[in-house]
Design a protein around this motif. Structure first.
Motif, PDB file in Angstrom:
ATOM      1  N   ASP A 177       0.832  -1.203   0.000  1.00 47.12           N
ATOM      2  CA  ASP A 177       0.000   0.000   0.000  1.00 47.12           C
ATOM      3  C   ASP A 177       0.865   1.250   0.000  1.00 47.12           C
ATOM      4  OD1 ASP A 177      -2.304  -1.476  -0.023  1.00 47.12           O
ATOM      5  OD2 ASP A 177      -2.665  -1.321   2.139  1.00 47.12           O
ATOM      6  N   MET A 178       1.921   1.231   0.810  1.00 47.54           N
ATOM      7  CA  MET A 178       2.819   2.393   0.871  1.00 47.54           C
ATOM      8  C   MET A 178       3.493   2.606  -0.481  1.00 47.54           C
ATOM      9  SD  MET A 178       4.679   2.111   4.596  1.00 47.54           S
ATOM     10  CE  MET A 178       5.976   3.202   4.070  1.00 47.54           C
ATOM     11  N   PHE A 224       4.981  10.332  -6.241  1.00 43.47           N
ATOM     12  CA  PHE A 224       6.077  10.599  -7.159  1.00 43.47           C
ATOM     13  C   PHE A 224       5.542  11.052  -8.514  1.00 43.47           C
ATOM     14  CE2 PHE A 224       9.000   9.198 -10.498  1.00 43.47           C
ATOM     15  CZ  PHE A 224      10.150   9.871 -10.120  1.00 43.47           C
ATOM     16  N   ASP A 225       4.530  10.348  -9.022  1.00 46.08           N
ATOM     17  CA  ASP A 225       3.941  10.706 -10.310  1.00 46.08           C
ATOM     18  C   ASP A 225       3.352  12.113 -10.270  1.00 46.08           C
ATOM     19  OD1 ASP A 225       4.675   8.278 -11.360  1.00 46.08           O
ATOM     20  OD2 ASP A 225       2.684   7.363 -11.161  1.00 46.08           O
ATOM     21  N   ALA A 226       2.693  12.459  -9.162  1.00 44.68           N
ATOM     22  CA  ALA A 226       2.110  13.797  -9.034  1.00 44.68           C
ATOM     23  C   ALA A 226       3.209  14.852  -9.002  1.00 44.68           C
ATOM     24  CB  ALA A 226       1.261  13.880  -7.764  1.00 44.68           C
ATOM     25  N   SER A 234       4.684  15.254 -12.470  1.00 42.29           N
ATOM     26  CA  SER A 234       3.795  16.047 -13.326  1.00 42.29           C
ATOM     27  C   SER A 234       3.926  17.536 -13.013  1.00 42.29           C
ATOM     28  CB  SER A 234       2.344  15.612 -13.138  1.00 42.29           C
ATOM     29  OG  SER A 234       2.166  14.309 -13.620  1.00 42.29           O
ATOM     30  N   GLN A 235       3.981  17.872 -11.722  1.00 41.21           N
ATOM     31  CA  GLN A 235       4.150  19.276 -11.333  1.00 41.21           C
ATOM     32  C   GLN A 235       5.487  19.810 -11.818  1.00 41.21           C
ATOM     33  OE1 GLN A 235       3.610  19.189  -7.087  1.00 41.21           O
ATOM     34  NE2 GLN A 235       1.402  19.480  -7.224  1.00 41.21           N
ATOM     35  N   LEU A 236       6.526  18.992 -11.730  1.00 43.13           N
ATOM     36  CA  LEU A 236       7.849  19.399 -12.187  1.00 43.13           C
ATOM     37  C   LEU A 236       7.857  19.648 -13.693  1.00 43.13           C
ATOM     38  CD1 LEU A 236      10.792  19.921 -11.451  1.00 43.13           C
ATOM     39  CD2 LEU A 236      11.215  17.471 -11.754  1.00 43.13           C
TER      40      LEU A 236
END
Length: 67
Positions: free
Chosen positions: A15-16, A24-26, A29-31
Motif C-alpha cells: 500500500d505504501m 512521485f507521479d504527481a 507532473s508538477q515538475l
C-alpha cells in the motif's frame, strides 16, 4: 513474528509503495509543468533580448553621423 503479522506488514508495504508511486507521479507532473513554464519564460526573455538588440542596430543606423 507470526506469519499473519508478516503478511499484514507486506500488504502495508505494498500500500505504501502505491502511495509513494502516486506521490512521485504527481510531483513529476508538477515538475514537468514548472519546467514548461520556465521554458516559456526563457523563450520570452530571449525574444525580448533579440528585439532590443535589433532596435539598437536600427537606431544606430538611423542616427545621423557627424561628418
Amino acid at each position: 513474528m507470526s506469519k499473519i503479522n508478516q503478511r499484514s506488514g507486506l500488504f502495508d508495504l505494498k500500500d505504501m509503495k502505491g502511495e509513494i508511486t502516486l506521490n512521485f507521479d504527481a510531483q513529476l507532473s508538477q515538475l514537468k509543468i514548472h519546467c514548461q513554464e520556465l521554458n516559456a519564460q526563457l523563450v520570452e526573455s530571449n525574444t525580448m533580448l533579440i528585439l532590443r538588440q535589433q532596435n539598437r542596430q536600427i537606431f544606430a543606423r538611423a542616427a545621423p553621423t557627424s561628418d
